[in-house]
Design a protein around this motif. Sequence first.
Motif, PDB file in Angstrom:
ATOM      1  N   ALA A  41      18.032   1.738  81.232  1.00  0.00           N
ATOM      2  CA  ALA A  41      17.685   1.841  82.651  1.00  0.00           C
ATOM      3  C   ALA A  41      17.571   0.469  83.302  1.00  0.00           C
ATOM      4  O   ALA A  41      17.887   0.304  84.482  1.00  0.00           O
ATOM      5  N   ARG A  72      20.934  -0.602  84.763  1.00  0.00           N
ATOM      6  CA  ARG A  72      21.679   0.239  85.702  1.00  0.00           C
ATOM      7  C   ARG A  72      21.916  -0.434  87.048  1.00  0.00           C
ATOM      8  O   ARG A  72      22.797  -0.035  87.809  1.00  0.00           O
ATOM      9  N   GLN A  98      24.575   3.575  84.091  1.00  0.00           N
ATOM     10  CA  GLN A  98      24.351   4.850  84.770  1.00  0.00           C
ATOM     11  C   GLN A  98      25.000   5.994  83.986  1.00  0.00           C
ATOM     12  O   GLN A  98      24.425   7.074  83.826  1.00  0.00           O
ATOM     13  N   LEU A 105      22.966   6.796  80.848  1.00  0.00           N
ATOM     14  CA  LEU A 105      21.751   7.550  81.160  1.00  0.00           C
ATOM     15  C   LEU A 105      22.071   9.016  81.452  1.00  0.00           C
ATOM     16  O   LEU A 105      21.347   9.919  81.037  1.00  0.00           O
ATOM     17  N   ALA A 106      23.166   9.240  82.164  1.00  0.00           N
ATOM     18  CA  ALA A 106      23.523  10.603  82.556  1.00  0.00           C
ATOM     19  C   ALA A 106      24.057  11.424  81.390  1.00  0.00           C
ATOM     20  O   ALA A 106      24.038  12.655  81.450  1.00  0.00           O
ATOM     21  N   LEU A 146      16.132   7.052  89.779  1.00  0.00           N
ATOM     22  CA  LEU A 146      16.611   7.716  88.565  1.00  0.00           C
ATOM     23  C   LEU A 146      16.808   9.220  88.768  1.00  0.00           C
ATOM     24  O   LEU A 146      17.452   9.883  87.952  1.00  0.00           O
ATOM     25  N   VAL A 165      20.373  10.148  88.645  1.00  0.00           N
ATOM     26  CA  VAL A 165      20.902  10.271  87.287  1.00  0.00           C
ATOM     27  C   VAL A 165      20.524  11.635  86.709  1.00  0.00           C
ATOM     28  O   VAL A 165      21.348  12.309  86.075  1.00  0.00           O
ATOM     29  N   LYS A 186      22.776  14.376  87.727  1.00  0.00           N
ATOM     30  CA  LYS A 186      24.029  14.440  86.970  1.00  0.00           C
ATOM     31  C   LYS A 186      23.825  15.107  85.609  1.00  0.00           C
ATOM     32  O   LYS A 186      24.723  15.756  85.083  1.00  0.00           O
ATOM     33  N   ARG A 187      22.637  14.956  85.033  1.00  0.00           N
ATOM     34  CA  ARG A 187      22.365  15.614  83.750  1.00  0.00           C
ATOM     35  C   ARG A 187      22.272  17.133  83.923  1.00  0.00           C
ATOM     36  O   ARG A 187      22.679  17.884  83.031  1.00  0.00           O
TER      37      ARG A 187
END
Length: 421
Positions: A176, A179, A190, A193-194, A215, A218, A221-222
């Motif tokens: 992080a 990023r 990024q 993290l995703a 965050l 991100v 996106k997960r």
Amino acid sequence: RTVKQAEALAADPAASEAVRLGASRALRGTSVNDGFSACAPEAGARPGKEASPCGGRPGSLQGNTPWATAEMDAVAALKKDPNAFAALVKDPDERVRLAVIGRASRTPTAMIAAAYASAPTARTKAALLVRLAERNAPETAALAASALGETDETLLLAALDALRATGSAADLPKIAALRKASGRVGAAAQLALANLRDPAAGPALFKLAETEADLLAVLSKRAESATLPLWKPFLLSADAKVRRAAWRGLRGMATERMLAPLLAWLPEIPAADVEAATAALRASARNADPAVRVQRVADAWKKGPAVARAALAPVMALYPDPAFDGLLRDGLKEADRAARRASAQALVNLSPGGADARARLLELFRAFDPEDRGLAATKLFAAAGMDAFPALQGLFGDAAAGASAKKEYLALYDAVRTGAA
């Protein structure tokens, strides 16, 4: 000299993307294989008879130069004895080292991992990491995490890419922190993290987001079902910026699974967030089963307060259903002005075309608040054209709506006269 020129072009931010890509392909395809990409057939090889640079004689931009000869000798030695890797990877010429690493298909994983500690350059370490990540070697995560403190871009990119598949929630703070780096490193962080596969990564990211709200993008996106309840505290935050970031994140997820929790949270949201909530609801409702969508939205309307109804009315307008008409008409009687306005707008949008449109819109015109009757008049003109004028004129004598009919008649006339309608 040519290799150096190509490397400079590939890294030149002023060069076009096509030029940088072409230079990178030239370096990968006809020079030494650097371990960062799949090996390509040599130029001119006949279909079905491709000579692979991965296992045979490597191509070279410089032809039969001393280092190219050294490279060929090293690869031949590795092919003959995979255990020679430990000595060959210490060759003084980095191009030879990279060629050896790129062709270490039969070299034991432990030997590749052991070479990392004594690798003389960041690029050599990066090539070793890529080779380990390709094998999903257990040593990869620890080595990649240790590389996040380095400054070399090539090594950082290799480490971040490796951690996407092998990293754990414990690595998140280090990832992080990168990023916001400029260029490819920030983008790779990024992405890592995703896509970090550790199931504990989602909850750990939400914990970090308590102090770093960016965050949430991100986490969007997960799009993890298991962590949906963890969005609620951010939607109800006292900080408006945090709430906006959370609504943007949920709108970006747009999954059917979100619909139920979003509807459950609506009664608690502040009135200032109605528009953001509507946008997120539209995105999730779009992907829901029609019958389920109607039932859940109708139930939420019946149970929710005015703020929930103000957010739900625009969603109802997108999915015409007889069940919504009666609910929205009840919404016209709400004490809350925003809920009444949202209900009026939805009813207008739900109005059908054809012969029934005029009678329905005139009836709605009388039912609306005076300040909302322009919605019905505009829709009436869209449905009936110039016949909207005698229709409105017919209401001039109405005790409750006559004054509004005259006002909207004049407003509509001015809009038509000036070409605005």
